[in-house]
Design an enzyme around this catalytic site. Sequence first.
Site, mmCIF file in Angstrom:
data_model
loop_
_atom_site.group_PDB
_atom_site.id
_atom_site.type_symbol
_atom_site.label_atom_id
_atom_site.label_comp_id
_atom_site.label_asym_id
_atom_site.label_seq_id
_atom_site.Cartn_x
_atom_site.Cartn_y
_atom_site.Cartn_z
ATOM 1 N N HIS A 108 -5.417 13.244 4.860
ATOM 2 C CA HIS A 108 -5.202 12.680 3.519
ATOM 3 C C HIS A 108 -5.725 13.646 2.470
ATOM 4 O O HIS A 108 -6.760 14.274 2.656
ATOM 5 C CB HIS A 108 -5.896 11.328 3.359
ATOM 6 N N HIS A 118 -7.269 13.927 -1.306
ATOM 7 C CA HIS A 118 -7.909 13.202 -2.398
ATOM 8 C C HIS A 118 -7.411 13.792 -3.714
ATOM 9 O O HIS A 118 -7.341 15.016 -3.852
ATOM 10 C CB HIS A 118 -9.427 13.420 -2.388
HETATM 11 P P1 5GP Z 1 -12.714 11.721 4.050
HETATM 12 O O1 5GP Z 1 -14.207 11.906 4.027
HETATM 13 O O2 5GP Z 1 -12.217 11.332 5.414
HETATM 14 O O3 5GP Z 1 -11.986 12.862 3.434
HETATM 15 O O4 5GP Z 1 -12.437 10.527 3.061
HETATM 16 C C1 5GP Z 1 -12.172 9.221 3.449
HETATM 17 C C2 5GP Z 1 -12.047 8.396 2.189
HETATM 18 O O5 5GP Z 1 -11.441 7.160 2.529
HETATM 19 C C3 5GP Z 1 -13.392 8.075 1.523
HETATM 20 O O6 5GP Z 1 -13.406 8.598 0.205
HETATM 21 C C4 5GP Z 1 -13.460 6.551 1.558
HETATM 22 O O7 5GP Z 1 -14.008 5.998 0.382
HETATM 23 C C5 5GP Z 1 -12.007 6.150 1.752
HETATM 24 N N1 5GP Z 1 -11.851 4.921 2.518
HETATM 25 C C6 5GP Z 1 -12.456 4.605 3.693
HETATM 26 N N2 5GP Z 1 -12.055 3.392 4.128
HETATM 27 C C7 5GP Z 1 -11.166 2.951 3.202
HETATM 28 C C8 5GP Z 1 -10.394 1.739 3.095
HETATM 29 O O8 5GP Z 1 -10.458 0.844 3.936
HETATM 30 N N3 5GP Z 1 -9.583 1.627 2.009
HETATM 31 C C9 5GP Z 1 -9.491 2.600 1.071
HETATM 32 N N4 5GP Z 1 -8.658 2.380 0.039
HETATM 33 N N5 5GP Z 1 -10.196 3.742 1.131
HETATM 34 C C10 5GP Z 1 -11.029 3.920 2.191
#
Ligand code: 5GP
Length: 136
Positions: free
Chosen positions: A99, A101
């Site tokens: 994903h 951001h």
């Molecule tokens: P990563 O650290 O994997 O790049 O980011 C994961 C992101 O997913 C985090 O910023 C976190 O806040 C978001 N996130 C985790 N669980 C959920 C969820 O259930 N719903 C949404 N909308 N975002 C989530």
Amino acid sequence: MNDCIFCRIARGEIPAHKLMEDGLTLSFLDINPVNPGHALVITKNHYAALTDIPPDEMRALAEHLQRLACAVSTATGAEGYNIILNNGVCAGQVVPHAHFHVIPRTSSDGYRLGWRQGKYGQGEAEAICRKIRDNF
Ligand code: 5GP
Ligand code: ZN
């Protein structure tokens, strides 16, 4: 991957503040935003790593990302934005579904990305350059 949280959002099994979707991709608000409007964009199919995404889905994701960045920054009045993809646990990836951001930014938001920069020693840049070119 059935229990992946982002797959479950894509399938509509758990709620999310969805922003835009097409046949291949979906964007929605991050549940814990750095700033209001912080959004995520994913492929609907599950791929853990950026490099796992097939070319047609990658193209759709890139186009969605560009449109999302435009919509988020216009809607929030941001002065700029960060686009981040954490790939792998060591890089801070928590959700193992690739994903991007999109984080809207203002000069007064107080957020600082931790960015450590070094310098190349003699011949190091040329050596790493060669290795990377050989791996395209
Ligand atoms: P990563 O650290 O994997 O790049 O980011 C994961 C992101 O997913 C985090 O910023 C976190 O806040 C978001 N996130 C985790 N669980 C959920 C969820 O259930 N719903 C949404 N909308 N975002 C989530
Ligand atoms: Zn998934």
